[in-house]
Structure formats: structure tokens, C-alpha cells
Scaffold this motif. Structure first.
Motif, PDB file in Angstrom:
ATOM      1  N   HIS A   1      53.013  59.291  34.612  1.00 46.26           N
ATOM      2  CA  HIS A   1      51.555  59.289  34.559  1.00 46.26           C
ATOM      3  C   HIS A   1      51.010  57.863  34.632  1.00 46.26           C
ATOM      4  O   HIS A   1      49.986  57.610  35.279  1.00 46.26           O
TER       5      HIS A   1
ATOM      6  N   GLN B   1      51.269  56.690  38.208  1.00 48.18           N
ATOM      7  CA  GLN B   1      50.237  57.307  39.039  1.00 48.18           C
ATOM      8  C   GLN B   1      48.878  56.671  38.786  1.00 48.18           C
ATOM      9  O   GLN B   1      48.077  56.489  39.715  1.00 48.18           O
ATOM     10  N   ALA B   2      48.610  56.310  37.543  1.00 48.58           N
ATOM     11  CA  ALA B   2      47.341  55.639  37.228  1.00 48.58           C
ATOM     12  C   ALA B   2      47.246  54.310  37.961  1.00 48.58           C
ATOM     13  O   ALA B   2      46.170  53.939  38.463  1.00 48.58           O
TER      14      ALA B   2
ATOM     15  N   ASP C   1      46.602  55.073  41.646  1.00 50.65           N
ATOM     16  CA  ASP C   1      45.201  55.472  41.825  1.00 50.65           C
ATOM     17  C   ASP C   1      44.270  54.273  41.831  1.00 50.65           C
ATOM     18  O   ASP C   1      43.196  54.300  42.443  1.00 50.65           O
ATOM     19  N   ASP C   2      44.680  53.204  41.146  1.00 48.83           N
ATOM     20  CA  ASP C   2      43.873  51.984  41.094  1.00 48.83           C
ATOM     21  C   ASP C   2      44.213  51.005  42.208  1.00 48.83           C
ATOM     22  O   ASP C   2      43.682  49.886  42.239  1.00 48.83           O
TER      23      ASP C   2
END
Length: 348
Positions: A132, A135-136, A139-140
Motif C-alpha cells: 500500500h 502504491q501511494a 500514485d504521487d
């Protein structure tokens, strides 16, 4: 996976001595611990993300240079035109959900000292679930993930696993927790590693080097070089630190000409108190000594008030930087990670 009865990365002295009574007494527990670790490492449920993932891990409990290695790799990835992001659990695992570390606002108590250092080099996210967190970062905008630790957890698929090895301490007595410092049996760890990075001088890691050579794994060499040491070279100092191997810090100071009038060692990741600060400042004033500590310790003194703020202001901080002996090795790691990722995409 922390050892039973261990506080953070504290290492019992017998771990780094010739196997004796304590190691033999704990051998049955080590056998169980090793079996559990082996099953955990062999599980094929690692989450996958759409970016190359480079894991920087170690074989043992305690510091082996993972943090400065991650920082150096992040800077190298930028030169390869990547936007690196770093995933870390954060010391103590206090954040369950992904948390983007802000070195200007977060404290060592909330995110850990190592996460603060990493965040100065590249965007860093901590959390209980490494997938997670990765993935964060993606995403950034991150497109190259560096995983600080997590080699044994196998919770996030890694395209390349680089093992850092302290040449000064090696793997101690070579036994598994709690009989020794190994996080899992050496053979099981080495078969999943892609390369070994030996840091510093010494022959205590020769057993690992031989195992890597037998398995055809590359062995690279790097060194930690201090900065700002000339400012206190030749002076009488009171050196204090709360790291996994205080002796290494003191030896570095001595090597570069500092006169160690006194030392004070705390537990790894120690959160300094007002009483600690008053005692250190008092001794320095009474004996006319310069205060000096590591960069990792200094971040634990940031955003503090009163005696701790005074201690930070009066302390000379000694950062270290990791340098690969062969610069091409660092580029080869990044290239290999990208190549493995592309192969993974094709297979999927």
C-alpha cells in the motif's frame, strides 16, 4: 519479524561472540524461529506494483548500513531519470495506513529516525503494508520503488534484492534469533538475494561472501565516509549516540583525529530525555569537551524544546555518506532492477 524479548534492534553481546552456552541453550527456539521465517520467505503471495522494486535488506538484526545505502541508491536513480520513492515500515510500525513523511513536521517519535533521514533524500512513505505504501508513492508520481528493509517479509514483490553486510560485525555467531542475530537461516536468505554489498573494512563477513560466491551472486564493496569531521579533528570530545553499533562511531572519530575524552552509549533508537541532555551538557561544560553525535541521533533531537533543544544546538553532527568502490556497480543494480521489472511485465 522481531526476535522474542528484543527491544527494537538491541543485540545481546553473546550474539557477536563465539557460540557458547547461551547460543546452545537457545538453539531449540532458534530452530523454531528459523522454520517460521523460512515458510514466511517462501510464500508466493507477495503483492506486485507497476514499478521496479529494489529491496535493500540485511541478514541480521541491527544496523548494517541500509539507510545510507537507500539514500545513495535514490540519488543514483534520479541520475537515471527515475523519480524514486522509498518505502519503510517506520521504526516501531506506529502508522498503519500509508503516511508520507514530512521531515519538517514529523518527529522521530512519530515516524522513526531513519524515515526522517530517508525523506530528506526522496519521497518516503511508511506504513504497516509495504504494498500500500509503494502504491501511494506511485500514485504521487514515483516510478522506481526502493524498499528499506522487508527482505524477510516478502509482502511486496521485489525485482532485485541487495543485501547490506557490515564487514566489521558480519553475521556474529551465525545463529538464528534468539541464539544469534540472523533473521532466518543463512542458506534460505542467500538463495533469495541477488547481490551482497559489503560495507567497510573487516573479515567478519567472509562466511557470507563465500556463500555468495558459491551461489554465483555478485559481491560489491562500499564505504561510509563522514562529513564535517575536520571541524572537530584534534579536539577533546564527548561522543554520544544511540545506534546499533556505537563502537563503529567511536572508531570513526578516533580514525579522523578526534580525541575521545568520554563516550556515552544509549540503546538503539533511544529517545533522549531532558535528564540525558542535562547530564551530557553538564559533563561537557565541566571538562571543556565538544559534544558530537551521529546524524541519526541528531534527528531525534529535532523539534524539541528546553534542554534537548540546547543539546541539539551545542552538538556537532557527523553525517556519513555511502560510496560504492566501483561506481558501475551502483548503475548495474538500477539497470538490473529495471530489467527484472520489464521481464515481470512481459510474463504477466
Amino acid at each position: 519479524m522481531a526476535g522474542p524479548g528484543l527491544a527494537g534492534n538491541e543485540a545481546p553481546p553473546f550474539w557477536y561472540e563465539k557460540p557458547g552456552f547461551n547460543a546452545r541453550l537457545l538453539a531449540p527456539a532458534a530452530l523454531v524461529y528459523g522454520a517460521v521465517a523460512r515458510r514466511r520467505m517462501d510464500r508466493d503471495v507477495a503483492a506486485r506494483v507497476n514499478a521496479p522494486v529494489l529491496c535493500i535488506g540485511n541478514l541480521t538484526v541491527g544496523g548494517t548500513g541500509k539507510t545510507p545505502t537507500a539514500i545513495t541508491i535514490a540519488k543514483a536513480a534520479e541520475k537515471h531519470r527515475y523519480r524514486p520513492g522509498i518505502v519503510s515500515r517506520g521504526y516501531g510500525g506506529g502508522h498503519v495506513r500509508p503516511h508520507r513523511v514530512d521531515p519538517e513536521l514529523d518527529t522521530a517519535r512519530s515516524v522513526g529516525d531513519e524515515a526522517l533521514l530517508l525523506a530528506r533524500a526522496a519521497p518516503t512513505v511508511i506504513g504497516a503494508n509495504r504494498a500500500h505504501s509503494a502504491q501511494a508513492l506511485i500514485d504521487d508520481g514515483a516510478d522506481f520503488i526502493i524498499m528499506d528493509d522487508g527482505f524477510q517479509s516478502r509482502s511486496l514483490h521485489m525485482d532485485y534484492a541487495l543485501i547490506t553486510l557490515d564487514a566489521r560485525r558480519g553475521i556474529g555467531n551465525g545463529r538464528v534469533i534468539p541464539a544469534g542475530p540472523l533473521r532466518a537461516p543463512l542458506r534460505d536468505q542467500m538463495r533469495l538475494a541477488d547481490a551482497v554489498l559489503r560495507i567497510g573494512e573487516g573479515d567478519r563477513g567472509d562466511r557470507v561472501i563465500r556463500a555468495a560466491a558459491r551461489a554465483g551472486k555478485p559481491v560489491m564493496q562500499a564505504h561510509l565516509r563522514p562529513a564535517n569531521v575536520r571541524a572537530i579533528s584534534g579536539r577533546q570530545v564527548l561522543a554520544y549516540c544511540g545506534i546499533g553499533d556505537p563502537g563503529k562511531f567511536y572508531e570513526t572519530l578516533h580514525h579522523y583525529g578526534c580525541m575521545l575524552a568520554a563516550t556515552r552509549s544509549f540503546g538503539d533508537h533511544h529517545m533522549f530525555t531532558d535528564a540525558d541532555a542535562r547530564a551530557l551538557i553538564g559533563k561537557a561544560d565541566a571538562e571543556g569537551l565538544e559534544l558530537v553525535t551521529t546524524e541519526k541521533d541528531a534527528v531525534r533531537l529535532s523539534h524539541r524544546e528546553g534542554p534537548l533543544a540546547e543539546l541539539r544546538a551545542r552538538t556537532h553532527v557527523l553525517p556519513v555518506a555511502l560510496t560504492f568502490e566501483t561506481a558501475a556497480d551502483m548503475d548495474a543494480i538500477i539497470t538490473a532492477t529495471e530489467r527484472r521489472y520489464q521481464q515481470r511485465r512481459l510474463e504477466r
